[in-house]
Scaffold this motif. Sequence first.
Motif: not given
Length: 81
Positions: A7-16, A74-81, A69-72
């Motif tokens: 289960v993805i339970d935080n935005l950092q894991d979603l981004e990864q 997913v919609r726009n893609g993760p931030k590029k680091h 909180t993660g819909k945007e």
Amino acid sequence: MNNDSSVIDNLQDLEQFLIEIENGGFGLEGVAGIGMATNNADGRHFVAVFDSANKLLLARWVTQEVYETGKEMVRNGPKKH
């Protein structure tokens, strides 16, 4: 998606997760899209990876907070680091 330990339970894991998909991870071929969805059977939310025929290739459960909180991301893609 019966493995609750993934289960993805935080935005950092979603981004990864999204970055891993973008980089060709998980051995998936033909990825055409990613979206948030809700399981009709039990109302749980998940992030889904689809091919061009909208066939589900991979999915991970997400918590209610990540869904909201993660819909945007997913919609726009993760931030590029």
